[in-house]
Write a protein that holds these residues in place. Structure first.
Motif, PDB file in Angstrom:
ATOM      1  N   UNK A  56       0.844  -1.184   0.000  1.00  0.00           N
ATOM      2  CA  UNK A  56       0.000   0.000   0.000  1.00  0.00           C
ATOM      3  C   UNK A  56       0.882   1.236   0.000  1.00  0.00           C
ATOM      4  N   UNK A  57       0.403   2.257  -0.730  1.00  0.00           N
ATOM      5  CA  UNK A  57       1.154   3.500  -0.822  1.00  0.00           C
ATOM      6  C   UNK A  57       0.182   4.666  -0.842  1.00  0.00           C
ATOM      7  N   UNK A  58       0.657   5.809  -0.361  1.00  0.00           N
ATOM      8  CA  UNK A  58      -0.110   7.059  -0.384  1.00  0.00           C
ATOM      9  C   UNK A  58       0.611   8.021  -1.309  1.00  0.00           C
ATOM     10  N   UNK A  75      -2.787   2.137  -4.375  1.00  0.00           N
ATOM     11  CA  UNK A  75      -2.446   3.551  -4.206  1.00  0.00           C
ATOM     12  C   UNK A  75      -3.674   4.327  -3.750  1.00  0.00           C
ATOM     13  N   UNK A  76      -3.478   5.182  -2.748  1.00  0.00           N
ATOM     14  CA  UNK A  76      -4.484   6.139  -2.329  1.00  0.00           C
ATOM     15  C   UNK A  76      -3.948   7.536  -2.598  1.00  0.00           C
ATOM     16  N   UNK A  77      -4.724   8.359  -3.301  1.00  0.00           N
ATOM     17  CA  UNK A  77      -4.303   9.698  -3.688  1.00  0.00           C
ATOM     18  C   UNK A  77      -4.945  10.710  -2.758  1.00  0.00           C
ATOM     19  N   UNK A  78      -4.143  11.570  -2.170  1.00  0.00           N
ATOM     20  CA  UNK A  78      -4.627  12.661  -1.323  1.00  0.00           C
ATOM     21  C   UNK A  78      -3.973  13.944  -1.795  1.00  0.00           C
ATOM     22  N   UNK A  79      -4.544  15.078  -1.368  1.00  0.00           N
ATOM     23  CA  UNK A  79      -4.026  16.365  -1.821  1.00  0.00           C
ATOM     24  C   UNK A  79      -3.671  17.303  -0.675  1.00  0.00           C
ATOM     25  N   UNK A  80      -3.388  16.738   0.531  1.00  0.00           N
ATOM     26  CA  UNK A  80      -2.968  17.595   1.634  1.00  0.00           C
ATOM     27  C   UNK A  80      -1.936  16.853   2.457  1.00  0.00           C
TER      28      UNK A  80
END
Length: 973
Positions: free
Chosen positions: A679-681, A704-709
């Motif tokens: 798992x990766x962010x 993959x989990x995509x975040x923007x903060x």
């Protein structure tokens, strides 16, 4: 006693006279030989001078004639489409544009102008129609005369001639009168041309009415004259261009003269100071003007040197003659001693002849052609990739191998264009991994993109087949040309390559264009800070390639394609698949006036393009032809100072063959599976860029989990309050460099420092993604690893393997190769013949790996000596081009030896033994770098059994040998 002494004195006097006569004869003979050979040498030099001078004179006349023909064609064009046409079909702007665009057909004319014939009674009406007054050469109103020749059309380069009455100049008037009476092109006296300051002449051609008969008289021609066409002829450039194409220019000096006035010839080309002692040859030139005479004078740049043979041969004759005299004198006085001396001289002579023969053989052996080392480089890289390497080493070696093979492809661009125009280019149909090929192309330009600090990325939609059937090298050639141009013309922003199915691309692009997607109007969406939702945040040229379009490609297409279910389902079931590939850049764009000629061969946007960026202007033309050969087409959208988007389509076939076991079909190995389930962010606020990064990570099986903060990143570290981003802890954190602010992200910076100091043992590994190599030095001490883009699945795997110390399965010795090859080749004796030692080494190592006993020789003669029947070899690899004896000739002699040996064996056998007789037949394979030249028919004609192409790989080499070995019985006796 007195008689005895008297006889001795007489003998001595006779010997003295004979010796003097002998010396005089030797000197005379040497002198005669010297002058004879010297005269022959001078004659050969003069013949060579005559040949070169006549050849240059002939080619000069031909090139001049071609230019005159083009001017004649313009005259016919004016007479046909302008004369007595109301309104006229040709106006000044049309003439200027046409002559400018066709100026490449007249490279030696600095411009073309047309003067209309106007009589005095027509002058007032003519000036009223034209809106201007005729001027003289001095820019004064033209005085009254019987007729005028005002310039009404002119090329831009000679626009200063407009409105000038060419009859006002005395020499121009004379040329006009001669041109219309003779019906031929006439020339003026030489003068300096404006602009180039070269010596040239004015070419004048009369324009007649279309109804003028071919056998018209002088009066009829004068009466039918409607105007005059003229242009400045650059004689210096003509001769200079001619000489640059011919060999031997450094040996001779060429002068061109106008000898109309024989007493005062005028120089048109060449130096004015010449050596009068050097031989001279004069060739007459016929430029079509019956009133002017021209000639070409050629002479050697310096007096031809006296050959050494004219000195050494007479000297040798003199020495031999004197030695012979000495021998006779010594034999007369002391016979016994002379006999011994002669015996020693015979021995020395034999040794000298043997040394001369040995020298000749040595020179013949070492006089090989200079060959390119590329075959050896690729062969050694193949051998290197066959060893146990780390992921990083293997990635470097594969990149070097791909660059070498791409270089071989790129240098054939001009030949490809010629083959395409001749209709002789055929496409291959082999299975290849499309995604690996896209990664390979991107890797070619990774260094340049990092140097410019621009984003370079590739994305392939999930519905695109993994393996397709087509021509991977031609497909790669199109991509290399388009991506190379995009990187070359982009100084900021990004270059984005996107691959999807054509039917989906067309439907989704139309939805974006017509504003039917989620209520949007189809314009390029921008963020709150003014940046655009693109890969780099810069505006793109094609608004259809917006984030809304890209988001549609990422979404589930089943509900969006219900209305096209019947048509598209049939297409999906078909073996053919049409791909749409777009290459988007944010570079300088293409000027509007140059967009019509983008795909024209050797044409660029403007004259500054090649100076600023380089290139020949042929890549896009070849790409267009290749795309059409693949059943597709190519188009582009460009906006100056915004960028360009090139899109091409190609129809390929679906392939159900797994090429992971076929190393000859792909330069890249299958991606490792050791990271599957990790798992990766990913922290990135740009949706397009995050989708591209997620695409490469998913290829490795990483969730993959995509975040923007950055707050999510802080929670991923152990010991933090709040819920984690997922139930299972993330193994890695990927952060885009433009979202990393150490002055504001203080808490994350502290966690990173604690992690570096070993205080946080259970923290995830943090990877920073940057676009420049310089950023590695700036952030290398903070993050676990700094990965420089463009990213590929293979480079990510290499970095993660080093970071997490993941054990990678070792490649087995015979992985990706048929297991029965070793059993077929073990103990087989194979002879490899090649004059290049590097090629010998590559071929021998490839065969020895599978147990073959390899012998190597470097010439066809050595091969023949080893293959005298009976021998113990099972197969032979023969290079086609070798010094002394090429591979085809050596094979023919081998077949002749086998035929002779078979006949002798048959004659010695009884009838019973003859029924089981097995003939000598050694399998011989040609090795060549030019498969087109060494065709199968040529190999069969010379007695060969096939060929392998260079640079060759181990798989092809071993498969061919195994096929021949299994079909051939042992020829040893």
């Amino acid at each position: 006693m007195a008689g005895k002494y008297s006889g001795a004195r007489t003998n001595r006097r006779w010997r003295g006279l004979a010796a003097a006569a002998w010396v005089l004869i030797a000197v005379a003979g040497a002198a005669v030989m010297h002058w004879t050979q010297r005269r022959q040498s001078m004659d050969r030099a003069e013949e060579r001078l005559v040949s070169m001078c006549e050849e240059r004179a002939r080619m000069l006349q031909e090139q001049f004639g071609v230019t005159v023909n083009h001017v004649h064609a313009i005259a016919i064009l004016i007479a046909t489409f302008n004369y007595e046409k109301s309104p006229p079909a040709i106006d000044p702007d049309t003439f200027a544009t046409y002559t400018a665009r066709t100026s490449f057909e007249r490279p030696l004319l600095n411009g073309v102008a047309y003067a209309q014939r106007v009589f005095h009674h027509e002058r007032e009406m003519f000036e009223s129609q034209q809106g201007w007054i005729m001027n003289t050469m001095q820019r004064e109103p033209a005085p009254p005369r019987d007729e005028y020749a005002p310039v009404i059309f002119s090329q831009d380069t000679v626009s200063y001639l407009a409105r000038i009455d060419m009859m006002s100049g005395e020499e121009d008037q004379e040329n006009i009168l001669r041109a219309r009476t003779t019906g031929k092109a006439v020339l003026t006296n030489p003068f300096r041309l404006l602009g180039s300051n070269h010596l040239g002449v004015v070419l004048t051609f009369a324009v007649y009415r279309p109804d003028l008969p071919a056998d018209a008289s002088v009066e009829q021609r004068v009466e039918a004259t409607i105007g005059y066409l003229g242009g400045g002829f650059d004689v210096e450039s003509l001769v200079e261009n001619l000489l640059s194409k011919l060999a031997g220019n450094q040996d001779i000096v060429v002068n061109v003269y106008d000898v109309t006035n024989a007493s005062e010839p005028m120089a048109l080309y060449g130096p004015s100071i010449l050596d009068e002692q050097v031989p001279l040859h004069v060739s007459m030139l016929d430029f079509g003007d019956p009133f002017r005479r021209h000639e070409m004078r050629c002479r050697y740049r310096q007096k031809p040197p006296i050959p050494w043979s004219t000195i050494t041969n007479p000297l040798g004759l003199f020495v031999i003659w004197m030695l012979l005299g000495y021998s006779i004198a010594a034999a007369y006085s002391r016979y016994d001693k002379v006999t011994e001396d002669c015996r020693k001289m015979e021995e020395l002579k034999t040794q000298a002849e043997a040394a001369d023969v040995a020298k000749s053989q040595f020179l013949a052996t070492v006089s090989h052609e200079i060959r390119t080392p590329m075959n050896g480089v690729l062969g050694m890289l193949d051998m290197l990739l066959g060893t146990d390497l780390t992921m990083t080493q293997k990635d470097y070696a594969q990149t070097a191998q791909m660059c070498g093979r791409a270089l071989i492809t790129l240098i054939n661009d001009v030949l490809d264009r010629a083959k395409i125009e001749a209709g002789k280019l055929e496409l291959e149909a082999v299975p290849f991994d499309l995604r690996s090929l896209m990664d390979d192309v991107i890797s070619l330009f990774s260094s340049k993109s990092r140097e410019k600090c621009i984003e370079l990325a590739v994305f392939v939609c999930d519905d695109v087949p993994k393996v397709v059937l087509g021509d991977p090298w031609r497909f790669r050639q199109i991509l290399t040309n388009l991506v190379g141009n995009a990187v070359k013309f982009t100084e900021r922003g990004h270059v984005f390559v996107r691959v999807c199915l054509a039917e989906n691309s067309n439907m989704e692009a139309n939805q974006v264009l017509h504003g039917t997607m989620n209520g949007k109007d189809g314009k390029v969406e921008s963020t709150t800070n003014g940046a655009f939702n693109t890969l780099s945040g810069f505006e793109a040229a094609d608004r259809r390639n917006s984030w809304q379009y890209f988001k549609l490609l990422l979404s589930n297409k089943e509900s969006l394609l219900d209305d096209l279910e019947g048509e598209n389902s049939n297409l999906s079931d078909s073996d053919h698949v049409t791909l749409a590939i777009s290459i988007e850049d944010t570079g300088v764009g293409i000027p509007l006036q140059a967009q019509d000629r983008v795909f024209t061969p050797f044409m660029q946007a403007d004259s500054s393009t090649s100076r600023n960026y380089g290139g020949t202007g042929i890549g896009l033309s070849i790409s267009k032809c290749l795309a059409e050969l693949m059943g597709g087409q190519i188009s582009f959208t460009s906006r100056p100072f915004v960028g360009s988007t090139f899109t091409f389509s190609a129809t390929l076939k679906r392939s159900y063959k797994d090429i992971s076991v076929d190393s000859s079909r792909s330069l890249s190995e299958a991606l490792p599976t050791a990271f599957k389930g990790m798992k990766a962010i990913l922290i990135d606020g740009r949706p397009v860029r995050s989708a591209v990064t997620k695409y490469h990570l998913k290829r490795l099986g990483i969730i993959v989990q995509v975040v923007n903060n950055m707050s999510t990143v802080v929670k991923a570290f152990p010991g933090q309050n709040g819920a984690t981003v997922s139930r299972e802890k993330a193994t890695m954190l990927f952060i885009e460099s433009d979202f990393w602010r150490p002055e504001t992200d203080v808490q994350l910076l502290n966690h990173l420092r604690e992690h570096k100091n070993g205080l946080l043992s259970d923290a995830p590994k943090v990877v920073l993604l940057v676009t420049s190599e310089a950023d590695k030095d700036n952030y290398g001490s903070i993050f676990d690893i700094v990965m420089c883009k463009p990213i590929r699945a293979s480079t990510i795997a290499s970095s993660i393997q080093q970071l997490l110390k993941v054990e990678m399965p070792k490649r087995k010795e015979n992985q990706n190769r048929p297991s029965f090859l070793r059993s077929l080749l073990v103990g087989k004796n194979i002879l490899v013949v090649d004059d290049n030692k590097v090629n010998l080494r590559v071929a021998a190592a490839a065969l020895k790996k599978y147990g073959a006993n390899v012998s190597c020789v470097e010439s066809g003669k050595d091969a023949i000596s080893l293959l005298q029947p009976p021998h113990s070899f099972h197969a032979c690899f023969m290079d086609v081009q070798m010094p002394e004896m090429d591979g085809f000739e050596a094979t023919r002699q081998i077949r002749q030896m086998e035929m002779k040996a078979n006949e002798e064996r048959k004659n010695k056998l009884s009838l019973t033994e003859a029924s089981t007789f097995v003939e000598y037949r050694l399998p011989v394979l040609a090795m060549t770098a030019d498969v087109i030249q060494a065709t199968y028919e040529e190999c069969i004609k010379s007695g060969m059994d096939g060929y392998v192409s260079k640079p060759f790989d181990e798989e092809q080499l071993c498969q061919v040998v195994s096929r021949l070995v299994v079909e051939t019985t042992d020829s040893a006796v």
